[in-house]
Each structure stands twice: as C-alpha cells, then as structure tokens.
Scaffold this active site. Structure first.
Site, PDB file in Angstrom:
ATOM      1  N   CYS A   1      34.946 -90.204 -75.816  1.00 19.20           N
ATOM      2  CA  CYS A   1      33.660 -90.827 -75.460  1.00 19.20           C
ATOM      3  C   CYS A   1      33.306 -91.944 -76.434  1.00 19.20           C
ATOM      4  CB  CYS A   1      32.583 -89.740 -75.431  1.00 19.20           C
ATOM      5  SG  CYS A   1      30.901 -90.363 -75.547  1.00 19.20           S
TER       6      CYS A   1
ATOM      7  N   CYS B   1      29.885 -91.669 -78.116  1.00 17.43           N
ATOM      8  CA  CYS B   1      29.932 -90.577 -79.113  1.00 17.43           C
ATOM      9  C   CYS B   1      30.463 -91.120 -80.437  1.00 17.43           C
ATOM     10  CB  CYS B   1      30.850 -89.448 -78.636  1.00 17.43           C
ATOM     11  SG  CYS B   1      30.374 -88.692 -77.069  1.00 17.43           S
TER      12      CYS B   1
END
Length: 678
Positions: free
Chosen positions: A53, A56
């Site tokens: 991600c 993230c």
C-alpha cells in the site's frame, strides 16, 4: 538505594524515548497493547497497513517519523501497527472490518472501537482527524449511538457525516447527507462550521453550485484560499473525468466548465483553461495538439504532469516515428519535474516512446529478471538474441537485419527485445537455461518464464519475420509442441512436426522423437516425402541404424518418391564427408586401406555421382602420400572431372598445400585458374 536506581532507569528510558522523535510504535501483541493501555490509562492507536500500500508507506516513512507526530501521539496512545496480511493482521482485520488501507483505529483498553480514520494525509490534517476521535462526543462510536436514537441536531449530523467520511463509510455518509440537505438552508451551508460538508461535495452537485453562485459570501466566511482550492480541485477532477472511458457528453461538459470559469475570479484559472484544451485534444485524439501542449508544459514546468502523461498515453499507439521522437525529447524534463516516487514510472513511460521512435529493433538493457518483471506487467513476450562476439551470422543480424525498419517495427510491436552475449555476464547461465547449442539462437519467452519458441540461425528481413511468426502458431511454436508432447500427444502428424522443429533447433532429443515416430509408422508412410526429413538426414538415420538400413533396403522405392539424385546424395553424404576431411588434412584416422574400402563401397552403391566421388577419392589418396607434386598431379587429372565441386575441393586443399615451394605454388595457381576461373 534500589528505589533510586529504578527511578534513574525510568528517567533514562523516558529520556531515550523522548529523544527518539516520531511516533513510538511498540512491537507487542494486540492483547499486550490493550493491557498496557489499561495500565497507563491511555487509548490504543492501531495502524492497519499492508506492504504493497503506497499511502501506508507514505504515512510510515514521511508522516509518523516527524517529531511533531511523536509529540502528539506518544503521550496519548499506546501505538501499535499490524500488517493485515501477516501474523495477527488477518484476524484483526476481520474482527474490525478493515476493508481499505491504511486504516487507523482508536481503541479503548477493553478493545472496543472509539474512532476510525481511513486514509492518510499531511500531518496537520491527519492530527485534526484523530483529535475528533479523542473527544468522546465527536468520536465515531458516540455519534453512531446518538444517530441510532434519532436525536441529532444539525451540528451533530454534520459532525457525524464528517466522521463517516473520515471512516470511509460512504453509504451511511450519503444517507446522513440527504438528511442534512433536507433540514439545512442555504444560509446554514454558507456558515464556517458547515464548510467541511460542502468541501466533500463534487462538481455538479447542488452544494457545488451553491459555492459557485455565492463565491463572495464563501470567500468572506471561509477564506478565499480554501474556496479557491476547493473549486480548483473539483474543476480539475471534472476535466480529468471527461477523458475517461465511457464519459458522458465530454465535449459538452468541457464547454460548460469553460463558460463557468469565465465568470469566476479564481486563482490558477489559466491552468484549468489549459487543462480543458488538453482534455479536448485527448477526446479528439489530436496527436499534434497533445504533443504541442506537452512541449509547452515541459518548458513552463506545469504542475499538471499526470494529466499530460495520461493524454500522451492515450495516443501512444497512434504516433509515427517523428511524433514519438518529439515525445522522447520531453522525457528528461518530465522526469526531472516529477516527484521522487514518480521518477521510475516516468522513466518507463517515456521508454516506450523511445521504442516507437527507434528505427530497427530496440533492445532493452535489462537483466533477465527485470525483463521478466516487465513482461509480466505488460503481458508481453520476450525476444532474446543469444549471440557471441565471434559469430559472423550474429554480427550480420545485429548490424544489418535488426537495423531494418520493417524488422524493428514487427519485433518492437510484438515483443520486449533483449540481447545477451552467451559468453559474458549472465549469458552462460542463460545459454544453459535455454539450451543454446548454436549461434545465433533466438529465444521467445512467455511472461511466466517458459520458452515459447526457439530459432537457430538468422535470415533476411521478411523471411526472418515469417520465421518469428511461427511463435504465434501452436502447431509450430516449440514450447507449445513440448506441452502437447508432455501431455501425451503421440499422433503421427504431431510427432513429425515436433521432430522437424527440434531438428531446426539442433535439439539432441530430436532423434528420440524420430525413433518413436518410426515405430508407429507404416512402410508406406516412411517412403513418402513427408518422412524424407528423417532418411535424408544422416544424424536422424545414422550408419548402421534401423532407419539407414530401411533406406538402403528400399532405395529403388525412394528413388521413385524422392528422386534418384537426392537419394544418391544422401547415401554418399557420409562417404563424401570422410573424403573431404582427408583432403583438408584432418582425416588422420582414415588410412589408405579405408580409402580403398570407400572406393569399393562407392562402386557397389552404383551412385549417380560416382565419378565425382572417385575423383575426390583419388585426390584424397594423393594427399595421404604427403607429396605435393603427387597432389598437384592428381589435381591436374581429377579437378576437371569435378565440375562445380572443383572450387570446394580446391578450398579444402589449402591446408595440405601450405608447405608448397614457389614453383609448386605457381603450378597450383595455374590448376585453380583452369578449373575455377579464379
């Protein structure tokens, strides 16, 4: 004393933690985090992430390490993070209904959820979203419970919708938004406290129109900078949406936006007008216009790089070489102006235009591993030139055939092309992997790394293209044939095709396939032209083999189906090769007795090329004497009988005549001139 030591140790640990800066994510289990939060009277802040991600990583590497982040989070929370695909992660993800990444949960010590924030952002904005979860009355859990009771006022509904938006609970947010719209009047929406709701409203919505029609009021109540940012973002997104697939009436939408902008005092309006022009060119697929706008953007260092890249991408299959060259010229500027995390993408993006602009085959400079990654990403096959520096045909392909425009256009369009020296770098390992036994060999590899096809030897442009096209045909591609054979296919026609492809690739396993085919074939089939590739090849039907015996036993029938000359040439092939080795001075194992035996065999076979063989044999016997004068005498007598083969024999004799004196050399020159004209 012990108490004093404990206090000092505690202070040292506290000081160390304080000096570290950034958010202190502790490496403890979920249950341990809850226990620690209870003991320290704190909440738990839990980062739910995945390794793939992007947002993230941004939060982890850019936001959380900041000192201000540590100052906010560390005193208030026990901070932990879990990969949702490893360890406790999957179970926790299921427990808390984590569906998007990153998701951040604020948990009470009993494990219940107080608040949820989905998605990252800049530190200041992110902290503001988290702070709502710290306040019980603005937390998602509290607002959920109040809403269920049906006792929310306007401000609470607004706070609830904001919390739902932060938690990415879109269905509930839309429902609450509808309720708000029913009770809110326009004058309410223009107040500062209701701006967060309007800020989420997209282009074309009633709320967006309210802002456009009351810009002066909103500028006064909210601030021009925020209002301009809202309008610019929504107009920009709306313009981008017109270039998406299946966009409804895109030209009409662009014209509407253009008219609206003419009546608005908006910062960076010129950039939006440029975006409209670019979007219109994209819709019209106006190649020259898109490239011209990209050239202007490169000079002005436009912030709309990605819109331009998307526009260029939309015409990538339509540009000619000159147009592709113009795009390539922009590459360095676009790469320099892009953020660090986008430079690799930009580099790859512009490389495909380098391929399109290139005359001839474009060979990527990639390791085999990186090339396979690219092949998987693009769903394309690899075309690999396996060469050596000393190989003449390799050089011819590289310097002549691969520079031809038609060959380049074909290979560049259908493959990711690479070349590796089989004697350097990773070449030797690849040669072993691909089973390369001759040069040049061209290997076509599927995106999964399996071999699709192999070609040995080069060829002229169009003919070579036709050979490569065999890789598209499951009945000709070696990899497809391998798969059929391994799956149990033993059909005669298939085995014949399989063996011929293997022979063309110098595959030593070809003979095993041939032997398998011959066992299930009738004599009538063996005598047909379809099987001559076996009997006409001394490696597939070597001396003393069953196939060679079948050839000699059925010689007259082969003469009828194949032709006497072809059959005689095949029968004499091994004998003639042995004679030539002696003439070349390399037949040490062949003595005079063996030469006499060859002569008797030639006469017994009654071959159509008997005279040629016997004349060559006479020269070979003279070579065995190592007497140059005798060799020359034999040549004067026998070369005139050899006709077109005299030039080949003269070539092979060069080694045996290396020690000739000047008189002998002059005599040899006269013989060569008389028989070859050279």
């Amino acid at each position: 004393m012990k108490s004093l030591i404990s206090i000092i140790a505690f202070l040292m640990l506290s000081f160390t933690a304080f000096c570290q800066g950034g958010v202190n994510f502790e490496h403890i289990t979920f249950d341990e985090a809850l226990a620690k939060a209870k003991a320290e009277n704190k909440l738990v802040f839990m980062d739910c992430y995945t390794s793939w991600c992007g947002p993230c990583k941004y939060m982890s590497e850019t936001i959380f390490p900041q000192e201000k982040a540590g100052e906010f989070f560390n005193p208030k929370f026990v901070c932990v993070k879990f990969d949702m695909e490893k360890g406790e992660g999957p179970e926790l993800g299921k427990k808390f209904g984590v569906r998007a990444y990153p998701t951040f949960l604020i948990l009470r010590p009993d494990g219940s959820v107080q608040h949820k924030v989905v998605g990252g952002g800049d530190l200041e904005g992110f902290i503001a979203r988290v702070e709502k979860g710290l306040n019980e009355k603005t937390s998602l859990d509290y607002l959920n419970k109040v809403y269920e009771k049906g006792k929310m006022n306007k401000k609470q509904l607004m706070a609830y919708q904001i919390a739902l938006n932060d938690a990415y609970e879109q269905a509930k947010s839309e429902k609450v938004g509808e309720e708000l719209n029913k009770i809110l009047k326009d004058k309410d929406k223009m107040k500062k406290e209701f701006w967060p709701i309007l800020e989420e409203s997209p282009y074309g919505s009633d709320n967006f129109k309210l802002v456009v029609n009351n810009i002066a009021t909103f500028n006064k109540n909210i601030g021009k900078e925020k209002v301009d940012a809202y309008l610019y973002g929504n107009y920009s997104q709306a313009i981008d949406n017109t270039t998406r697939r299946n966009a409804k009436e895109p030209a009409k939408t662009l014209e509407q936006i253009r008219q609206e902008l003419t009546n608005i005092d908006l910062e960076n309006k010129d950039q939006l007008m440029s975006k409209i022009e670019l979007a219109q060119a994209t819709i019209d697929q106006n190649v020259d216009k898109i490239i011209s706008l990209a050239e202007q953007a490169a000079e002005t260092k436009s912030e709309e790089l990605w819109s331009i890249v998307n526009a260029l991408n939309s015409i990538s299959s339509k540009v000619n070489k000159a147009e592709a060259g113009r795009i390539v010229a922009l590459g360095d500027k676009f790469i320099a102006n892009s953020p660090e995390n986008g430079k690799a993408y930009m580099t790859n993006f512009f490389e495909k235009f380098k391929v399109a602009a290139h005359v001839g085959v474009y060979f990527y400079e990639l390791s085999y591993e990186d090339a396979l990654k690219m092949a998987k990403q693009q769903g394309r096959k690899l075309f690999i030139d396996c060469y050596t520096t000393w190989c003449g045909p390799c050089k011819y392909m590289s310097e002549t055939v691969f520079k031809q425009e038609n060959v380049g256009d074909f290979l560049n369009q259908n493959f990711i092309c690479l070349k590796y020296d089989m004697e350097k770098g990773e070449g030797p390992e690849l040669a072993k992997k691909f089973g390369v036994r001759a040069y040049p060999t061209f290997v076509i590899v599927n995106p999964d790394g399996t071999i699709r096809h192999k070609l040995v030897g080069g060829g002229e442009g169009e003919k070579f293209i036709e050979r490569v096209k065999e890789s598209f045909d499951d009945n000709k591609a070696l990899g497809a044939l391998d798969a059929k054979y391994n799956s149990g296919n033993r059909d005669k026609a298939f085995l014949s095709q399989y063996a011929q492809v293997m022979v063309a690739n110098y595959d030593p396993n070809a003979k095993a396939i041939v032997d398998e085919l011959l066992k299930i074939s009738t004599d009538e089939e063996k005598l047909s032209e379809d099987y001559w590739f076996i009997f006409g090849n001394s490696e597939l039907s070597p001396k003393d083999s069953e196939a060679a015996k079948f050839l000699t036993d059925n010689r007259s029938k082969f003469n009828e189906t194949i032709g006497k000359e072809k059959v005689d040439n095949r029968l004499s092939e091994g004998l003639f090769r042995e004679i030539l080795m002696v003439i070349a001075g390399r037949g040490q194992k062949t003595d005079v007795k063996r030469l006499d035996a060859i002569g008797r065999e030639v006469k017994a076979l009654k071959l159509s090329n008997e005279k040629t063989l016997l004349s060559s044999l006479a020269i070979a016997k003279a070579v065995k004497t190592e007497n140059i004068d005798k060799i020359l005498t034999a040549c004067e007598k026998e070369l005139p009988k050899l006709g077109k083969d005299s030039q080949m024999i003269a070539y092979y004799l060069s080694g045996s005549l290396a020690k000739a004196n000047d008189t002998q050399k002059a005599r040899w020159q006269k013989i060569v001139q008389a028989n070859t004209g050279k």
